[in-house]
Every structure is written in structure tokens, then in C-alpha cells.
Design a protein around this motif. Structure first.
Motif, PDB file in Angstrom:
ATOM      1  N   GLY A  65      37.864  36.441  50.599  1.00 21.38           N
ATOM      2  CA  GLY A  65      39.172  36.247  51.217  1.00 21.38           C
ATOM      3  C   GLY A  65      40.353  36.288  50.278  1.00 21.38           C
ATOM      4  O   GLY A  65      41.495  36.071  50.723  1.00 21.38           O
ATOM      5  N   GLN A  66      40.153  36.593  48.990  1.00 21.56           N
ATOM      6  CA  GLN A  66      41.300  36.604  48.077  1.00 21.56           C
ATOM      7  C   GLN A  66      41.045  37.496  46.872  1.00 21.56           C
ATOM      8  O   GLN A  66      39.949  37.527  46.317  1.00 21.56           O
ATOM      9  CB  GLN A  66      41.624  35.192  47.603  1.00 21.56           C
ATOM     10  CG  GLN A  66      42.815  35.111  46.644  1.00 21.56           C
ATOM     11  CD  GLN A  66      43.278  33.694  46.392  1.00 21.56           C
ATOM     12  OE1 GLN A  66      43.568  32.951  47.340  1.00 21.56           O
ATOM     13  NE2 GLN A  66      43.343  33.295  45.145  1.00 21.56           N
ATOM     14  N   ILE A  67      42.100  38.199  46.461  1.00 17.33           N
ATOM     15  CA  ILE A  67      42.114  38.950  45.207  1.00 17.33           C
ATOM     16  C   ILE A  67      43.294  38.457  44.394  1.00 17.33           C
ATOM     17  O   ILE A  67      44.420  38.356  44.907  1.00 17.33           O
ATOM     18  CB  ILE A  67      42.211  40.464  45.454  1.00 17.33           C
ATOM     19  CG1 ILE A  67      40.912  40.978  46.083  1.00 17.33           C
ATOM     20  CG2 ILE A  67      42.485  41.212  44.153  1.00 17.33           C
ATOM     21  CD1 ILE A  67      40.958  42.442  46.467  1.00 17.33           C
ATOM     22  N   THR A  68      43.056  38.151  43.135  1.00 21.60           N
ATOM     23  CA  THR A  68      44.099  37.663  42.234  1.00 21.60           C
ATOM     24  C   THR A  68      44.213  38.607  41.046  1.00 21.60           C
ATOM     25  O   THR A  68      43.204  38.923  40.408  1.00 21.60           O
ATOM     26  CB  THR A  68      43.777  36.246  41.733  1.00 21.60           C
ATOM     27  OG1 THR A  68      43.600  35.365  42.860  1.00 21.60           O
ATOM     28  CG2 THR A  68      44.884  35.709  40.844  1.00 21.60           C
ATOM     29  N   TRP A  69      45.443  39.062  40.782  1.00 25.31           N
ATOM     30  CA  TRP A  69      45.699  39.906  39.624  1.00 25.31           C
ATOM     31  C   TRP A  69      46.299  39.056  38.505  1.00 25.31           C
ATOM     32  O   TRP A  69      47.167  38.205  38.747  1.00 25.31           O
ATOM     33  CB  TRP A  69      46.687  41.021  39.956  1.00 25.31           C
ATOM     34  CG  TRP A  69      46.144  42.132  40.803  1.00 25.31           C
ATOM     35  CD1 TRP A  69      45.596  43.311  40.384  1.00 25.31           C
ATOM     36  CD2 TRP A  69      46.136  42.203  42.244  1.00 25.31           C
ATOM     37  NE1 TRP A  69      45.244  44.104  41.451  1.00 25.31           N
ATOM     38  CE2 TRP A  69      45.556  43.447  42.611  1.00 25.31           C
ATOM     39  CE3 TRP A  69      46.555  41.336  43.257  1.00 25.31           C
ATOM     40  CZ2 TRP A  69      45.395  43.833  43.930  1.00 25.31           C
ATOM     41  CZ3 TRP A  69      46.395  41.713  44.577  1.00 25.31           C
ATOM     42  CH2 TRP A  69      45.815  42.955  44.905  1.00 25.31           C
ATOM     43  N   LYS A  70      45.855  39.297  37.273  1.00 26.49           N
ATOM     44  CA  LYS A  70      46.407  38.607  36.111  1.00 26.49           C
ATOM     45  C   LYS A  70      46.634  39.618  34.998  1.00 26.49           C
ATOM     46  O   LYS A  70      45.889  40.598  34.862  1.00 26.49           O
ATOM     47  CB  LYS A  70      45.445  37.524  35.604  1.00 26.49           C
ATOM     48  CG  LYS A  70      45.128  36.424  36.599  1.00 26.49           C
ATOM     49  CD  LYS A  70      44.168  35.408  35.981  1.00 26.49           C
ATOM     50  CE  LYS A  70      43.792  34.313  36.961  1.00 26.49           C
ATOM     51  NZ  LYS A  70      42.865  33.320  36.343  1.00 26.49           N
ATOM     52  N   VAL A  71      47.643  39.342  34.179  1.00 27.86           N
ATOM     53  CA  VAL A  71      47.871  40.124  32.960  1.00 27.86           C
ATOM     54  C   VAL A  71      48.050  39.134  31.816  1.00 27.86           C
ATOM     55  O   VAL A  71      48.909  38.247  31.888  1.00 27.86           O
ATOM     56  CB  VAL A  71      49.107  41.035  33.077  1.00 27.86           C
ATOM     57  CG1 VAL A  71      49.309  41.810  31.774  1.00 27.86           C
ATOM     58  CG2 VAL A  71      48.943  42.009  34.242  1.00 27.86           C
ATOM     59  N   ASP A  72      47.208  39.276  30.796  1.00 26.47           N
ATOM     60  CA  ASP A  72      47.212  38.363  29.652  1.00 26.47           C
ATOM     61  C   ASP A  72      47.090  36.904  30.093  1.00 26.47           C
ATOM     62  O   ASP A  72      47.740  36.013  29.542  1.00 26.47           O
ATOM     63  CB  ASP A  72      48.474  38.561  28.807  1.00 26.47           C
ATOM     64  CG  ASP A  72      48.560  39.958  28.214  1.00 26.47           C
ATOM     65  OD1 ASP A  72      47.486  40.551  27.947  1.00 26.47           O
ATOM     66  OD2 ASP A  72      49.675  40.470  28.034  1.00 26.47           O
ATOM     67  N   GLY A  73      46.270  36.686  31.114  1.00 27.22           N
ATOM     68  CA  GLY A  73      45.988  35.335  31.573  1.00 27.22           C
ATOM     69  C   GLY A  73      46.991  34.770  32.559  1.00 27.22           C
ATOM     70  O   GLY A  73      46.767  33.673  33.105  1.00 27.22           O
ATOM     71  N   GLN A  74      48.079  35.483  32.820  1.00 25.91           N
ATOM     72  CA  GLN A  74      49.104  34.993  33.736  1.00 25.91           C
ATOM     73  C   GLN A  74      48.954  35.668  35.105  1.00 25.91           C
ATOM     74  O   GLN A  74      48.859  36.901  35.185  1.00 25.91           O
ATOM     75  CB  GLN A  74      50.503  35.269  33.178  1.00 25.91           C
ATOM     76  CG  GLN A  74      50.768  34.612  31.829  1.00 25.91           C
ATOM     77  CD  GLN A  74      50.704  33.099  31.893  1.00 25.91           C
ATOM     78  OE1 GLN A  74      51.265  32.473  32.802  1.00 25.91           O
ATOM     79  NE2 GLN A  74      50.018  32.493  30.932  1.00 25.91           N
ATOM     80  N   VAL A  75      48.962  34.868  36.163  1.00 25.43           N
ATOM     81  CA  VAL A  75      48.850  35.413  37.519  1.00 25.43           C
ATOM     82  C   VAL A  75      50.114  36.210  37.846  1.00 25.43           C
ATOM     83  O   VAL A  75      51.240  35.707  37.714  1.00 25.43           O
ATOM     84  CB  VAL A  75      48.644  34.290  38.544  1.00 25.43           C
ATOM     85  CG1 VAL A  75      48.648  34.851  39.968  1.00 25.43           C
ATOM     86  CG2 VAL A  75      47.337  33.553  38.282  1.00 25.43           C
TER      87      VAL A  75
END
Length: 256
Positions: free
Chosen positions: A137-147
């Protein structure tokens, strides 16, 4: 949710493409990295709904050079059918700004449907850790550990839960862009590294019991009769008197 059967995956390109066997136009000249310029790509084989991986965390260390579309870090449908459940960690916007974004694709009655999520403030031309967490039910994108973005609509279901897995792919299709990648990692949802699990506590040993007192042996000493008193000789008072008298007559003092 069903028990995940996926296993961790890691590729550092020390052996050219490694597990990403489907490839074309890739530059392997620098050990430990792949470079995609012009028309180039590499991907895990996509052969069935079981191909690739399911729920978990995907991390790709990469550099996207260029301000126009061309480079993409993708999770391609495991059955290789498109339109389908394509999930992209990073692409470049078509407006020349160089802005980067992630996408979620799904099949809408035979047509490709897409939701775009921008990675605001992420600079191109430098390496970043691009990460995507796929869970029920969820996809989370992060770059360098930050959402940078979260999606809760049209989230696909992985194979272990009745859906389909995705394979990891890297793509470049423009002479104006370059994609350089050094690491690709996947960790299944809920997986724990056994090497960092604390060993079971070892119970402390019980204190040694106090030694039992050793009885002192009783030594019987034979009782002996006390020696008979020695009888003293009787005092000769007359002799003592004669001595004292003689001393007085000689000295004028009584003594003996």
C-alpha cells in the motif's frame, strides 16, 4: 501479508554487468562502475511474474549527468509486459531544468498511466544514493536518506502476495545524458541480517556452593593421674635457732 521469500541482492560491477545480464552499449572500462551514454542499458532478465524482487528497499548509487530526459533508474515489470507496474527511482524532467523525479506506472485498460514525484533540491552531475521502499500500500522515495515523496495509490502487489515482482534496470537513451552507477542493493521487507543479530544471552554461572565445614577430628587424649606430691622434709627448728644465735653473738644481728 504473506511471508516474503525474496533474498538480499547486491551488485558492485566488479565483474562487468554482474547479475544484470540483459545489456547493450554499456561502458565497463572503469572497474567497479558502469557508464551508460547514448543508447545503452542493462537489466536483470524479466521472464515471469516471479522474476526480480518484491517488497523491500532498493538502493542505487548513481550519477545522472544532463538536463534533459534520457537517464533512468527503473524497476521493470517482471513479466516484461508494458504498460505495467513500472516503478522508477530517478529520471530527468523534460523541461531542460535538470530536475529529477520518480514515477509510478500502471496499466489503465491497456494504456500507460503515470504518477510523477519530484526529488526537489537534488543536484545533477554528482553521485547520490537513490532509494525506493516498496511495501504493502505504499511506495517511498528517498535521496541520500531523505524522504522526497510518498505514493499510496496504485501501489502494485508483489509476487509473494499474489501480484508480480519487478527487475532492476538502468537505462540511457539520449546522447545528451549519461548515467553512471557504482552500487545496486536490494533488501527484502522485514529481513534482518543474521550477522548483526545479537547472540542469545548466556546465563551467568551459578555461584559455587560454599564448602561444607570439615569436622575437626576429636583426638582422645588418655587421662593420666597427676603425680603424687613430693613430701617435704620436716623443718629442724633447733638447728635454725642455733644458727641465728651464733650469728647474733658474732654480729649483733639476728639472721640465719
Amino acid at each position: 501479508m504473506a511471508i516474503e521469500t525474496d533474498v538480499p541482492f547486491h551488485e558492485s560491477f566488479d565483474n562487468r554487468e554482474g547479475a544484470l545480464k540483459d545489456n547493450w552499449g554499456v561502458d565497463y572500462s572503469v572497474p567497479g562502475q558502469v557508464t551508460l551514454t547514448g543508447n545503452a542499458g542493462l537489466m536483470e532478465p524479466a521472464e515471469a511474474i516471479t522474476s526480480g524482487h518484491g517488497y523491500g528497499t532498493y538502493t542505487v548509487t548513481a550519477k545522472l549527468d544532463g538536463n534533459w530526459p534520457g537517464s533512468a533508474i527503473i524497476l521493470w515489470p517482471g513479466d516484461n509486459n508494458w504498460p505495467g507496474q513500472e516503478i522508477n527511482l530517478a529520471e530527468i524532467a523534460p523541461d531542460g531544468s535538470g530536475r529529477q523525479y520518480g514515477t509510478l506506472h500502471w496499466n489503465n485498460n491497456g494504456e500507460d498511466a503515470i504518477a510523477v514525484r519530484y526529488h526537489e533540491g537534488v543536484e545533477g552531475g554528482v553521485f547520490h544514493d537513490y532509494q525506493l521502499v516498496w511495501e504493502p500500500g505504499q511506495i517511498t522515495w528517498k535521496v541520500d536518506g531523505q524522504v522526497t515523496a510518498i505514493a499510496t495509490d496504485h501501489v502494485p502487489v508483489d509476487y509473494d502476495n499474489g501480484g508480480m515482482n519487478n527487475v532492476i534496470g538502468l537505462l540511457n537513451n539520449s546522447p545528451a545524458t549519461t548515467l553512471t552507477v557504482t552500487e545496486v542493493d536490494y533488501v527484502p521487507l522485514g529481513w534482518t541480517d543474521p550477522s548483526v543479530v545479537a547472540p542469545p544471552a548466556v546465563p551467568e554461572p551459578l555461584p559455587a556452593p560454599a564448602p561444607e565445614p570439615v569436622p575437626t577430628p576429636v583426638v582422645e587424649v588418655p587421662v593420666t593421674e597427676a603425680p603424687a606430691p613430693v613430701a617435704e622434709a620436716p623443718v629442724d627448728w633447733y638447728a635454725l635457732a642455733a644458727i641465728a644465735t651464733a650469728n647474733y653473738e658474732a654480729t649483733g644481728y639476728w639472721f640465719y
